[in-house]
Write a protein that holds these residues in place. Sequence first.
Motif, PDB file in Angstrom:
ATOM      1  N   THR A 230      52.743  -1.027 -77.895  1.00  0.00           N
ATOM      2  CA  THR A 230      52.452  -0.920 -76.433  1.00  0.00           C
ATOM      3  C   THR A 230      53.751  -0.210 -75.747  1.00  0.00           C
ATOM      4  OG1 THR A 230      50.723  -2.498 -76.409  1.00  0.00           O
ATOM      5  CG2 THR A 230      51.700  -1.808 -74.151  1.00  0.00           C
ATOM      6  N   THR A 275      49.365   2.336 -81.559  1.00  0.00           N
ATOM      7  CA  THR A 275      48.292   1.337 -81.129  1.00  0.00           C
ATOM      8  C   THR A 275      48.016   1.605 -79.592  1.00  0.00           C
ATOM      9  OG1 THR A 275      50.138  -0.046 -80.573  1.00  0.00           O
ATOM     10  CG2 THR A 275      49.376  -0.386 -82.711  1.00  0.00           C
ATOM     11  N   GLN A 276      47.036   0.945 -79.022  1.00  0.00           N
ATOM     12  CA  GLN A 276      46.569   1.088 -77.833  1.00  0.00           C
ATOM     13  C   GLN A 276      47.727   0.712 -76.692  1.00  0.00           C
ATOM     14  OE1 GLN A 276      43.360  -1.154 -76.491  1.00  0.00           O
ATOM     15  NE2 GLN A 276      43.252  -0.554 -74.435  1.00  0.00           N
ATOM     16  N   ASP A 298      44.826   4.713 -81.385  1.00  0.00           N
ATOM     17  CA  ASP A 298      43.878   3.591 -80.538  1.00  0.00           C
ATOM     18  C   ASP A 298      44.047   4.069 -78.854  1.00  0.00           C
ATOM     19  OD1 ASP A 298      42.332   2.033 -82.057  1.00  0.00           O
ATOM     20  OD2 ASP A 298      43.963   0.965 -82.868  1.00  0.00           O
ATOM     21  N   SER A 299      43.162   4.749 -78.505  1.00  0.00           N
ATOM     22  CA  SER A 299      43.202   4.739 -76.855  1.00  0.00           C
ATOM     23  C   SER A 299      44.258   5.753 -76.385  1.00  0.00           C
ATOM     24  CB  SER A 299      43.328   3.216 -76.131  1.00  0.00           C
ATOM     25  OG  SER A 299      43.236   3.487 -74.851  1.00  0.00           O
ATOM     26  N   ASN A 300      44.292   6.139 -74.975  1.00  0.00           N
ATOM     27  CA  ASN A 300      45.401   6.904 -74.332  1.00  0.00           C
ATOM     28  C   ASN A 300      45.941   6.046 -73.480  1.00  0.00           C
ATOM     29  OD1 ASN A 300      44.039   7.470 -71.756  1.00  0.00           O
ATOM     30  ND2 ASN A 300      42.621   8.199 -73.234  1.00  0.00           N
ATOM     31  N   ASP A 301      46.977   6.559 -72.725  1.00  0.00           N
ATOM     32  CA  ASP A 301      47.918   5.495 -72.002  1.00  0.00           C
ATOM     33  C   ASP A 301      47.474   5.970 -70.617  1.00  0.00           C
ATOM     34  OD1 ASP A 301      48.952   7.892 -71.606  1.00  0.00           O
ATOM     35  OD2 ASP A 301      51.100   7.715 -72.401  1.00  0.00           O
ATOM     36  N   THR A 307      48.626  11.572 -75.100  1.00  0.00           N
ATOM     37  CA  THR A 307      49.226  10.758 -75.700  1.00  0.00           C
ATOM     38  C   THR A 307      49.884  11.127 -77.015  1.00  0.00           C
ATOM     39  OG1 THR A 307      47.789   9.133 -74.718  1.00  0.00           O
ATOM     40  CG2 THR A 307      49.050   8.203 -76.546  1.00  0.00           C
ATOM     41  N   THR A 327      39.108   6.932 -78.337  1.00  0.00           N
ATOM     42  CA  THR A 327      39.340   7.027 -76.915  1.00  0.00           C
ATOM     43  C   THR A 327      40.859   7.876 -76.802  1.00  0.00           C
ATOM     44  OG1 THR A 327      38.591   5.014 -76.589  1.00  0.00           O
ATOM     45  CG2 THR A 327      39.243   5.985 -74.671  1.00  0.00           C
TER      46      THR A 327
END
Length: 515
Positions: A230, A275-276, A298-301, A307, A327
Amino acid sequence: MKQCLLILSVIGLISLTSCRDDFELEPSFGALEFSKDTVYLDTVFTTTGSSTYKFKVYNRSDQDILIPSIQLNEGEESNFRLNVDGVAGKIIEDINILAKDSIFVFVEVTADIQELTQNQLSFLYTDQINFDTGPDMQQVELVTLVQDAYFLFPERFEDGSSETLSLGVNEEGLEIQIDGFILEDEHLTFTNEKPYVIYGFAGVPSGKTLLIEAGARIHFHDNSGIIVSTGASMHALGELSTDPERMENEIIFEGDRLEPEFAEVPGQWAAIWLTQGSTNHRFDHVTVKNSTVGILMDSNDGGDQPTLTIKNTQIYNSANVGLLARTGFIDAENLVINNSGQVSLNLSLGGRYNFRHCTFTNYWRNGFRQFPAVLIENNLEAGETLFVSDLVEANFSNCIIYGNESIELIFNKVDEAAFNYKFENCLLRFNDTNNRFTDNGLYDFQNTDVFENIILNETPLFLNAEDNHMIISDESPADGLGNPTTASQVPFDILGKNRTQNPDLGAYQSIPFEE
């Protein structure tokens, strides 16, 4: 009387047999033959063991022979190791070979370049296997290239355990750990001075950026990879190479087995895991090959900028998925993904995506696969729980989506979340011969709101898709059919060829194929 004669006959036979000299061994007299006169062991990293190589030793004569000694010329000081007819060692004595027979000799090497030479990045290390001694001696040469490298690995503790990274807790509240370590500041820049070999997961700490310079080579041991935490970032910034074969300025991520037979083997290492909460990732002129998952995002910010920005990148031979985004927010151009055990591109659990001049294909030959080259979803099923998230946008322009299955594009939509997509000037393989999707409005290729200027089921004519040569012929149906507006945003193809005039679909401008 007959019984006595039978006994005498048996005794006579035994006497004759006991006088035979069939089992007396003759010296070799330098008459051995070998399947190889030189054994070339492929490049190995310093202090890392090689694969096992073998050759045969033949006795072509009519006599059983004895080889008094088989030994490495450097003896016990040699970095090579032998196994002869099941006997291991560096000096082996009294090996028999029956008439018209042969034996196997197996060879391995582990060498420390610092002990062999000083201030050299690679060193040609040689030795010889001596069969017999004196005037009857015969030799087989041994040659290997020892490559220096930076080795990064988890710390080993006195109790036998090793350093780990925490991935949080599972449903039962237990901590999830993997073998890994946090990169120190002095290791946050990977140069092209010499290769890097990583054991376990190399973790990029929060607030830091891992910078990988043009021409760097990063090798991973089994079940190893990079994990970006993160608030951390990864910048792999390669440059266009002058030699497409050598790719001297490309950044290459692959396994740590350097032998040619491992050059295209999937699943040799784990993944690059963004990672997220990690942010601002940039990949340019990168090759990711032979992993389990090429890039896992994993995911965006939550920001307005992607990202992951990925350009001029190739992902090949992934055992599971080439690029898996959950995502995610990705902006990509000149991205090529091929040969994946499941899916080449999986946009899972919604997100935002823009792909320009990309080639997404799957010509997997290592077994059956049940998924297409491209799978787009706004949901993720985990156990008995279904997670949903809006697919805000998934735009494909001037792209090729193809493979060796009839259908290479599948949507997995649930109504609880948005599902927005657009394909413009694309060549797609979607040959629904069994009418599985007849009543599914998602695949209405006449709907110009989502499908515009689409070519269906026409072979792209790749140079050699099974071997990841994804350039197209100038006779390809994808030739000259790109949208010039999109091409102006990506004016050069993945090899640096100008495409602003008469742009083709996919990551490559076409070339004429030789007959």
